[in-house]
Design an enzyme around this catalytic site. Sequence first.
Site, PDB file in Angstrom:
ATOM      1  N   ALA A 166       0.753  -1.185   0.069  1.00  0.00           N
ATOM      2  CA  ALA A 166      -0.080   0.070   0.101  1.00  0.00           C
ATOM      3  C   ALA A 166       0.850   1.426  -0.096  1.00  0.00           C
ATOM      4  O   ALA A 166       1.232   1.649   1.081  1.00  0.00           O
ATOM      5  CB  ALA A 166      -1.037  -0.006   1.302  1.00  0.00           C
TER       6      ALA A 166
ATOM      7  N   ARG B  81       1.233  18.989   3.338  1.00  0.00           N
ATOM      8  CA  ARG B  81       1.820  19.116   2.053  1.00  0.00           C
ATOM      9  C   ARG B  81       2.551  20.258   1.639  1.00  0.00           C
ATOM     10  O   ARG B  81       3.474  20.439   0.918  1.00  0.00           O
ATOM     11  CB  ARG B  81       1.077  18.684   0.942  1.00  0.00           C
ATOM     12  CG  ARG B  81       1.042  17.272   0.570  1.00  0.00           C
ATOM     13  CD  ARG B  81       0.174  16.903  -0.472  1.00  0.00           C
ATOM     14  NE  ARG B  81      -0.065  15.451  -0.534  1.00  0.00           N
ATOM     15  CZ  ARG B  81      -1.152  14.646  -0.167  1.00  0.00           C
ATOM     16  NH1 ARG B  81      -2.164  15.323  -0.280  1.00  0.00           N
ATOM     17  NH2 ARG B  81      -1.193  13.300  -0.144  1.00  0.00           N
TER      18      ARG B  81
ATOM     19  N   GLN C 202      26.612  33.384 -21.457  1.00  0.00           N
ATOM     20  CA  GLN C 202      25.102  33.621 -21.580  1.00  0.00           C
ATOM     21  C   GLN C 202      24.492  32.223 -21.353  1.00  0.00           C
ATOM     22  O   GLN C 202      23.387  32.337 -20.706  1.00  0.00           O
ATOM     23  CB  GLN C 202      24.627  34.063 -22.991  1.00  0.00           C
ATOM     24  CG  GLN C 202      23.213  34.720 -22.749  1.00  0.00           C
ATOM     25  CD  GLN C 202      23.025  35.469 -24.016  1.00  0.00           C
ATOM     26  OE1 GLN C 202      23.113  34.673 -25.273  1.00  0.00           O
ATOM     27  NE2 GLN C 202      22.325  36.548 -24.082  1.00  0.00           N
TER      28      GLN C 202
ATOM     29  N   GLU D 224       4.813  11.626   0.722  1.00  0.00           N
ATOM     30  CA  GLU D 224       3.564  12.268   0.919  1.00  0.00           C
ATOM     31  C   GLU D 224       2.601  12.455  -0.332  1.00  0.00           C
ATOM     32  O   GLU D 224       2.133  13.334  -0.418  1.00  0.00           O
ATOM     33  CB  GLU D 224       3.918  13.667   1.753  1.00  0.00           C
ATOM     34  CG  GLU D 224       4.558  13.370   3.048  1.00  0.00           C
ATOM     35  CD  GLU D 224       4.383  14.758   4.003  1.00  0.00           C
ATOM     36  OE1 GLU D 224       3.331  15.479   3.722  1.00  0.00           O
ATOM     37  OE2 GLU D 224       5.210  15.021   4.869  1.00  0.00           O
TER      38      GLU D 224
HETATM   39  C1  LIG Z   1      12.331   8.031   2.308  1.00  0.00           C
HETATM   40  C2  LIG Z   1      10.842   7.902   2.453  1.00  0.00           C
HETATM   41  C3  LIG Z   1      10.245   8.348   3.805  1.00  0.00           C
HETATM   42  C4  LIG Z   1       8.753   7.790   3.798  1.00  0.00           C
HETATM   43  N1  LIG Z   1       8.356   8.086   4.630  1.00  0.00           N
HETATM   44  C5  LIG Z   1       6.875   7.741   5.163  1.00  0.00           C
HETATM   45  C6  LIG Z   1       6.334   7.906   6.288  1.00  0.00           C
HETATM   46  O1  LIG Z   1       6.755   8.804   7.243  1.00  0.00           O
HETATM   47  N2  LIG Z   1       4.998   7.639   6.524  1.00  0.00           N
HETATM   48  C7  LIG Z   1       4.368   7.005   5.436  1.00  0.00           C
HETATM   49  O2  LIG Z   1       3.202   6.354   5.694  1.00  0.00           O
HETATM   50  N3  LIG Z   1       4.891   6.780   4.329  1.00  0.00           N
HETATM   51  C8  LIG Z   1       6.128   7.153   4.277  1.00  0.00           C
HETATM   52  N4  LIG Z   1       6.901   7.004   2.953  1.00  0.00           N
HETATM   53  C9  LIG Z   1       5.840   6.136   1.702  1.00  0.00           C
HETATM   54  C10 LIG Z   1       5.759   7.176   0.649  1.00  0.00           C
HETATM   55  O3  LIG Z   1       4.798   8.151   1.122  1.00  0.00           O
HETATM   56  C11 LIG Z   1       5.506   6.241  -0.500  1.00  0.00           C
HETATM   57  O4  LIG Z   1       6.502   5.936  -0.913  1.00  0.00           O
HETATM   58  C12 LIG Z   1       4.759   6.852  -1.614  1.00  0.00           C
HETATM   59  O5  LIG Z   1       3.581   7.230  -1.019  1.00  0.00           O
HETATM   60  C13 LIG Z   1       4.588   6.209  -2.871  1.00  0.00           C
HETATM   61  O6  LIG Z   1       4.257   4.834  -2.880  1.00  0.00           O
HETATM   62  P1  LIG Z   1       5.250   3.818  -3.381  1.00  0.00           P
HETATM   63  O7  LIG Z   1       6.617   4.122  -3.069  1.00  0.00           O
HETATM   64  O8  LIG Z   1       4.740   2.562  -2.820  1.00  0.00           O
HETATM   65  O9  LIG Z   1       5.077   3.901  -4.710  1.00  0.00           O
HETATM   66  P2  LIG Z   1       4.057   3.069  -5.862  1.00  0.00           P
HETATM   67  O10 LIG Z   1       2.584   3.636  -5.264  1.00  0.00           O
HETATM   68  O11 LIG Z   1       4.349   1.727  -6.133  1.00  0.00           O
HETATM   69  O12 LIG Z   1       4.267   3.955  -7.210  1.00  0.00           O
HETATM   70  C14 LIG Z   1       5.243   3.572  -8.158  1.00  0.00           C
HETATM   71  C15 LIG Z   1       5.039   4.478  -9.228  1.00  0.00           C
HETATM   72  O13 LIG Z   1       4.012   4.563  -9.945  1.00  0.00           O
HETATM   73  C16 LIG Z   1       3.291   5.602  -9.943  1.00  0.00           C
HETATM   74  N5  LIG Z   1       1.916   5.424  -9.653  1.00  0.00           N
HETATM   75  C17 LIG Z   1       1.373   4.581  -8.744  1.00  0.00           C
HETATM   76  N6  LIG Z   1      -0.189   4.804  -9.045  1.00  0.00           N
HETATM   77  C18 LIG Z   1      -0.297   5.730  -9.761  1.00  0.00           C
HETATM   78  C19 LIG Z   1      -1.508   6.153 -10.534  1.00  0.00           C
HETATM   79  N7  LIG Z   1      -2.815   5.802 -10.214  1.00  0.00           N
HETATM   80  N8  LIG Z   1      -1.409   7.149 -11.584  1.00  0.00           N
HETATM   81  C20 LIG Z   1      -0.103   7.435 -11.842  1.00  0.00           C
HETATM   82  N9  LIG Z   1       0.801   6.983 -11.553  1.00  0.00           N
HETATM   83  C21 LIG Z   1       0.990   6.150 -10.525  1.00  0.00           C
HETATM   84  C22 LIG Z   1       3.845   6.372  -8.757  1.00  0.00           C
HETATM   85  O14 LIG Z   1       3.685   7.895  -9.087  1.00  0.00           O
HETATM   86  C23 LIG Z   1       5.246   6.038  -8.940  1.00  0.00           C
HETATM   87  O15 LIG Z   1       5.940   6.672  -9.996  1.00  0.00           O
HETATM   88  C24 LIG Z   1       8.014   7.272   2.851  1.00  0.00           C
HETATM   89  C25 LIG Z   1       8.949   6.772   1.626  1.00  0.00           C
HETATM   90  C26 LIG Z   1      10.249   7.161   1.490  1.00  0.00           C
HETATM   91  C27 LIG Z   1      10.812   6.738   0.266  1.00  0.00           C
END
Ligand SMILES: Cc1cc2nc3c(=O)[nH]c(=O)nc-3n(C[C@H](O)[C@H](O)[C@H](O)COP(=O)(O)OP(=O)(O)OC[C@H]3O[C@@H](n4cnc5c(N)ncnc54)[C@H](O)[C@@H]3O)c2cc1C
Lengths: 385, 260
Positions: A129, A242, A278, A363
């Site tokens: 998730a 945000r 430039q 986020e």
């Molecule tokens: C360093 C770090 C700190 C974090 N800290 C926290 C925290 O404190 N608390 C917390 O709860 N979470 C935290 N997170 C989690 C973070 O919020 C998630 O990584 C983020 O929401 C994206 O989820 P995912 O990495 O699983 O990417 P995925 O959801 O797997 O996405 C992969 C790619 O697919 C794209 N994608 C997915 N669905 C769609 C769609 N419907 N339309 C278009 N593009 C899409 C995404 O943009 C991305 O490019 C952290 C993450 C990192 C890396």
Amino acid sequence: MDYFLNEDQQMIRDTARQIAQEKIVPVRAELDEKELFPTEIIKVLAQSDMFGLFIPEEYGGLGKGAFELCLAVEELSRACLGVSTSYAANALGTYPILLFGTEEQKKKYLPDIASGKKLVAFGLTEANAGSDAAGIQTTATKSGTEYILNGTKQWITNGGEADIYTIIAMTDKSRGARGASALIVDKGTPGFSFGKKEKKMGIRASTTCELVFDDGHVPKDNILGRDGMGFIVAMKTLDQSRTGVGAQGVGVAQGAFEEAVNFARTRIQFDKPIISFQAIQHMLADMAIQIEAARALVYSAARYVDSGAKDFTKVSAMAKTFATDVGMKVTTDALQVMGGSGYMRDYPLEKMMRDAKILQIYEGTNQIQRNVICQHLIKEFSRNR
Amino acid sequence: MKIIVCIKQVPDTSEVRINPETNTLIRDGVPSIINPYDMHAVEAALWIKDTLGADLTVLTMGPPQAETALRETIAMGADNAVLLTDRAFAGSDTWATAHTLAAAVKFIGADIIICGKQAIDGDTAQVGPAIAEFLDIPHISYVSMIVSVSTDSITVRRLMDEGYDVVEATPPILLTVVKELNQPRMASLKGKIRAKKIEIRKLTHNDLSLDDKDLGLKGSPTQVKNIFAPEQKKDRIVIAGSAQDQADELISILRAIKCI
Ligand SMILES: Cc1cc2nc3c(=O)[nH]c(=O)nc-3n(C[C@H](O)[C@H](O)[C@H](O)COP(=O)(O)OP(=O)(O)OC[C@H]3O[C@@H](n4cnc5c(N)ncnc54)[C@H](O)[C@@H]3O)c2cc1C
Ligand SMILES: Cc1cc2nc3c(=O)[nH]c(=O)nc-3n(C[C@H](O)[C@H](O)[C@H](O)COP(=O)(O)OP(=O)(O)OC[C@H]3O[C@@H](n4cnc5c(N)ncnc54)[C@H](O)[C@@H]3O)c2cc1C
């Protein structure tokens, strides 16, 4: 550009700037290299009342808002995004209590958060998730006077360092997104431990860790809002915080830009400072334009949030997306202006560029933000028809 | 527990120049700072306040502008500030300064009084110990560490040329402190907000029932006849190299000028 900051706002910005210059800049490279949590800096931030900025005075804070938080975050980010992430994630974890906590919960938790005695983390993301937050599998099952938590949260900023965790878990799987609830979980809760600590590309002065719940016993009174309000809590929290991520983008871009200008003024090639070419001038001008535009948008969005408006989801998504894209673009271009020097660890640029990338991901990724913005556009336009 | 810290507002010596014609300090445009040693005194007092609980008053004698320095210490966490300001105090030497400060300390009341080791402009290091003498209480100078403190006892390290002394004392006591003692804290946001609003208490010689003849220029046995900047010597030689090379070079120079 004059953003007409009042006396308190100037004081907040100046204090954050002083901490950044005196306490963060000298150690940022070491924190990054050794992947160290900035315990000493957190203490200074606490002692300076920085953690209480957005917390009401009745709970020991300064009673300011999202805008003042942005001013502080921007200055810290100008020096180090790792440190500013540790700081900003604290606010992210605190908003659920601030926005949805009962009077007792606020009285119990907010004073220690405001004084910086206790750090906070926000736990939503899981292995399955990410963008699709509704896919969370961690469960909170009611049993007598407690919830029993099972599951694993991943990539939680401040995980392990924080004393207070606001966790989103499923209380009723059959209800889907309406079956999630938000709970306050204290460090030291039986059945709650920490798993893998991540090795990251950037923001290495921030800790990212797994939270493991194996029959975690959480008192029933620790629920935020009502049963089933978990996603509302999470979404409102993220909307609120945000603009702060946007401020991180502005700050890191500003820091990188200043390095690039100073370098370009002193680096001589073809018998001239490279700033006289430039091609370099136009890159620097574009950076300045983008930074100012991003700052103006972030400040307007934050002031809108503080105005008491309810419908700030779109504008805070816009501020986050634009300012963090600017953060990435400007750090990349600033490094280019510095050539090979920018690529070396002798200069802070390579770190800034590595750090900036996270802003487009956490986020809510910038793709998801665009989805959100357009969902609002569709609604607005169909309403106006 | 009541603590008083005495601070002095001084010109930032990193910016100070001397007018070669009048041989006086050029104070125009030179920013004023809190005497750096006194920042360590304030931090020491705040540390005691944090550990034991205490009421901290910061005291200075100076012109009305010295209020700025007092507000800075309020922002760091001091509870109250008192400014001794009066035309009658002008021209005080260390005797008159200490006499006046001692009267103010008595007036306010304190269990522990903390001063900087010395002021970076006057540099005499006399005022702290002299206040203690006027109050007829013991003092410990060059404090580099507070080992322990309670309401009825304080144990400190006193920095010496070789090593340190450990001294225990019973309040009332006056300390003068060195930079090794601590790292002064930054002002907090709440402190800064409070500092903007707080009313600074001002005292004159009337409030302290002091006799005119003991004050200011009249009460100062010191008479400054002349102030001059030491002449810059230009004909200096720096000998570099290994110890052996340096010694050889030095001997040959001394021989050349027939010193040896
Ligand atoms: C360093 C770090 C700190 C974090 N800290 C926290 C925290 O404190 N608390 C917390 O709860 N979470 C935290 N997170 C989690 C973070 O919020 C998630 O990584 C983020 O929401 C994206 O989820 P995912 O990495 O699983 O990417 P995925 O959801 O797997 O996405 C992969 C790619 O697919 C794209 N994608 C997915 N669905 C769609 C769609 N419907 N339309 C278009 N593009 C899409 C995404 O943009 C991305 O490019 C952290 C993450 C990192 C890396
Ligand atoms: C340029 C110059 C001209 C001077 N001219 C005269 C003159 O014309 N006539 C004359 O008699 N003297 C003169 N003085 C001396 C001046 O009065 C002393 O500086 C003063 O008495 C304090 O002594 P000190 O600076 O040596 O402080 P120190 O004894 O070195 O200070 C030790 C500590 O005492 C405390 N302290 C010192 N002063 C104060 C204060 N005002 N308020 C609160 N706490 C304090 C601080 O804690 C300080 O760290 C002159 C000094 C200078 C630098």
